[in-house]
Design a protein around this motif. Sequence first.
Motif: not given
Length: 250
Positions: A223-224, A198-208, A181-185
């Motif tokens: 979706k966000t 925004d990064a957390n919202s994209l991760n939860q709603a869109i994914g990878s 998750m840290d790498l994703f953010v």
Amino acid sequence: MENTITRSERCGTPLFPSKAASSSGGAGVCMMRTTWRSGQDESFIYFISSFLSSNSFRLNFVPIDPDFIFNCGGLSAAFVFITNWECNLIPYMFKRIQKLKEEFAHFYVVVTLQTKEQNDSFVHSYFRFGMELGRPTLVPVPDVEMGFEKIVKIALSLGVSKQQHAVWKLKAERMRSMQRMDLFVGIVTSIPGIDNHDANSLNQAIGSIEAIAKASKEDILEKTDLSAEKADIIRRFFRDPKFYLSPKLS
């Protein structure tokens, strides 16, 4: 000292008071071989029943091959418990042990040896019948009560070890998840104007990252809670080389 403790006192003393009972209401299940039970003194069976109860084990009598099987903490351990060392039964005992050790990953043999002659006979027979050191683990004891206490202690220790390993695996997986998750953010917030929320919202709603790169502006808006401007920046960042290669002014 061991020999000053009465049988009744030993029956009611849990081996691990803080660990004997689990959240499911018990330490586990003990299965006793029905034919083994029939060859024991009733007072010893009462001792076993009471000792198991004090350590939060449920006792079942079943027609199994080992003398005991303990299911504790998600792990099973099998035991042969020789309460009377009889020289005329030695070949049968070791043949049985050789067979059972191939059937159980966790297999122990507890044998009661009350005299020097019995101990010498056991050692001689051990090498005579080609036993391998540690396979199975052999536990000689001076009396039957101590022998059963050893059995329960081994079962409890294996169960605790299994639970600790499961907890360790869970913690390790949680740490890996946090690192991912840290790498994703870190990657998503490298897009101009995109913050941690925004990064957390994209991760939860869109994914990878791959899914975000393929998402349309309309998908992101639907979706966000990102603004139209940010959705457009994300779309352009992944699809317009002129945008992500051009210098950005902070």
